[in-house]
Scaffold this active site. Sequence first.
Site, PDB file in Angstrom:
ATOM      1  N   GLY A   7     -39.462  28.165  23.752  1.00 42.79           N
ATOM      2  CA  GLY A   7     -39.930  28.879  22.827  1.00 42.79           C
ATOM      3  C   GLY A   7     -38.695  29.227  22.056  1.00 42.79           C
ATOM      4  O   GLY A   7     -37.776  30.222  22.657  1.00 42.79           O
ATOM      5  N   ALA A   8     -38.301  28.766  20.775  1.00 44.80           N
ATOM      6  CA  ALA A   8     -37.031  29.095  20.378  1.00 44.80           C
ATOM      7  C   ALA A   8     -37.032  30.143  19.197  1.00 44.80           C
ATOM      8  O   ALA A   8     -36.276  30.231  18.007  1.00 44.80           O
ATOM      9  CB  ALA A   8     -36.209  27.791  19.694  1.00 44.80           C
ATOM     10  N   ASP A  32     -38.637  23.695  21.871  1.00 42.91           N
ATOM     11  CA  ASP A  32     -39.429  24.540  21.110  1.00 42.91           C
ATOM     12  C   ASP A  32     -40.648  23.225  20.605  1.00 42.91           C
ATOM     13  O   ASP A  32     -40.040  22.171  20.426  1.00 42.91           O
ATOM     14  CB  ASP A  32     -38.947  24.986  19.786  1.00 42.91           C
ATOM     15  CG  ASP A  32     -39.870  26.068  19.105  1.00 42.91           C
ATOM     16  OD1 ASP A  32     -39.974  27.261  19.581  1.00 42.91           O
ATOM     17  OD2 ASP A  32     -40.781  25.519  18.300  1.00 42.91           O
ATOM     18  N   ARG A  88     -51.730  43.252  23.188  1.00 41.39           N
ATOM     19  CA  ARG A  88     -51.087  42.110  23.952  1.00 41.39           C
ATOM     20  C   ARG A  88     -52.531  41.120  24.634  1.00 41.39           C
ATOM     21  O   ARG A  88     -52.201  40.100  24.670  1.00 41.39           O
ATOM     22  CB  ARG A  88     -50.225  42.447  24.981  1.00 41.39           C
ATOM     23  CG  ARG A  88     -49.049  42.957  24.451  1.00 41.39           C
ATOM     24  CD  ARG A  88     -48.138  43.527  25.647  1.00 41.39           C
ATOM     25  NE  ARG A  88     -46.856  44.139  25.217  1.00 41.39           N
ATOM     26  CZ  ARG A  88     -46.487  45.329  24.964  1.00 41.39           C
ATOM     27  NH1 ARG A  88     -47.589  46.295  24.834  1.00 41.39           N
ATOM     28  NH2 ARG A  88     -45.531  45.767  24.601  1.00 41.39           N
ATOM     29  N   SER A 119     -44.281  35.611  27.963  1.00 44.06           N
ATOM     30  CA  SER A 119     -45.500  35.404  27.043  1.00 44.06           C
ATOM     31  C   SER A 119     -46.585  36.341  27.315  1.00 44.06           C
ATOM     32  O   SER A 119     -46.634  36.714  28.489  1.00 44.06           O
ATOM     33  CB  SER A 119     -45.913  34.079  27.156  1.00 44.06           C
ATOM     34  OG  SER A 119     -45.266  32.855  26.948  1.00 44.06           O
ATOM     35  N   ASP A 148     -39.738  47.656  29.243  1.00 41.32           N
ATOM     36  CA  ASP A 148     -40.258  48.965  29.098  1.00 41.32           C
ATOM     37  C   ASP A 148     -39.302  49.876  29.589  1.00 41.32           C
ATOM     38  O   ASP A 148     -39.334  51.200  28.959  1.00 41.32           O
ATOM     39  CB  ASP A 148     -41.753  49.006  29.940  1.00 41.32           C
ATOM     40  CG  ASP A 148     -42.820  47.948  29.440  1.00 41.32           C
ATOM     41  OD1 ASP A 148     -42.613  47.641  28.132  1.00 41.32           O
ATOM     42  OD2 ASP A 148     -43.554  47.552  30.161  1.00 41.32           O
ATOM     43  N   ARG A 151     -36.669  50.750  27.126  1.00 45.76           N
ATOM     44  CA  ARG A 151     -37.241  51.647  25.885  1.00 45.76           C
ATOM     45  C   ARG A 151     -37.459  52.854  26.308  1.00 45.76           C
ATOM     46  O   ARG A 151     -37.521  54.154  25.609  1.00 45.76           O
ATOM     47  CB  ARG A 151     -38.873  51.028  25.494  1.00 45.76           C
ATOM     48  CG  ARG A 151     -38.498  49.805  24.811  1.00 45.76           C
ATOM     49  CD  ARG A 151     -39.719  49.065  24.298  1.00 45.76           C
ATOM     50  NE  ARG A 151     -39.647  47.983  23.517  1.00 45.76           N
ATOM     51  CZ  ARG A 151     -40.520  46.938  23.318  1.00 45.76           C
ATOM     52  NH1 ARG A 151     -41.432  46.910  23.744  1.00 45.76           N
ATOM     53  NH2 ARG A 151     -40.067  45.939  22.238  1.00 45.76           N
ATOM     54  N   HIS A 175     -47.962  45.789  31.676  1.00 48.88           N
ATOM     55  CA  HIS A 175     -47.062  45.916  30.329  1.00 48.88           C
ATOM     56  C   HIS A 175     -47.830  45.826  29.534  1.00 48.88           C
ATOM     57  O   HIS A 175     -48.349  44.860  28.614  1.00 48.88           O
ATOM     58  CB  HIS A 175     -46.110  44.520  30.525  1.00 48.88           C
ATOM     59  CG  HIS A 175     -45.384  44.264  29.241  1.00 48.88           C
ATOM     60  ND1 HIS A 175     -44.377  45.284  28.800  1.00 48.88           N
ATOM     61  CD2 HIS A 175     -45.303  43.254  28.230  1.00 48.88           C
ATOM     62  CE1 HIS A 175     -43.765  44.797  27.654  1.00 48.88           C
ATOM     63  NE2 HIS A 175     -44.384  43.869  27.327  1.00 48.88           N
TER      64      HIS A 175
END
Length: 308
Positions: A7-8, A32, A88, A119, A148, A151, A175
């Site tokens: 995943g780019a 990707d 999510r 993901s 988390d 944050r 999450h």
Amino acid sequence: MKITVVGAGAVGASCAEYIAIKNFASEVVLLDIKEGYAEGKAMDLMQTASLNGFDTKITGSTNDYAKTADSDIVVITSGIPRKPGMTREELIGINAGIVKSVSSSLLQHSPNAIVIVVSNPMDTMTYLVHKTTSLSKNRIIGMGGALDSARFKYRLAEVLKAPISDVDGMVIGGHSDTGMVPLIGHATRNSVKVSEFLTQEQMDYVVEETKVGGATLTKLLGTSAWYAPGAAVSSLVHAIACDQKKMFPCSTFLEGEYGLNDICIGVPVILGKNGIEEIVEIELSEAEKAKMQESTEGVRKTNGLLEV
């Protein structure tokens, strides 16, 4: 040390950038499905090497898993990102198919790799990798708690009006906006509990703002955040690659720890060259135990939507 990031997009590219800048890996492969996208991101990042002073080689590939062969650590960021107002959990249908396919393809070429799942819904995607591969539990890590917790510390420093280096704290549990369990009772400023400095109202504010940290950014940006997620992934990769034995809250498969079984959820772990080297059981208050139980029920409900 070879790292693959699948995943780019914004998170994957940020992850590759932070790994490269730390200069501990020999190669990072960005992969990707979009034609030329990973190659372009890799070229752009490599053109920063002389400016940022790193020698890590970054290569890109359009869906050619052969180029990921013999990776030591693989990171799965692929899947559709959140949009404003989206949970999510709503991503599960599409992302489950992507994560299952990607993990299978990666392990065909790197059977000894440690897998880090980014993901969303992350705890359920980590559980999916556990259920659909033959990997030992220490080699499957869900990245959520590290982000988390970052944050959480950001909000703590904000309210304390303190430098971030003075602040420490951890978030466990699922999450998700409702599943996170910020351990405010354990949080400290330079080893002094934050309750010595903050009112209950301030502490409640920090907890609630932490839990909606991702949703707040999604509303502002129009899509998922990427700088902090990328930095969180790179910190886990660094700890594993350099055998740092650092403690992070990560989603891991539990078999009796915290009284839980057959679930992947965020708890403190020690990360080293073997992946998760130890699950750390800390003493929780009755209120924290109750919140952890609520979080567990939420993750199990999402897991029930999987077809495994």
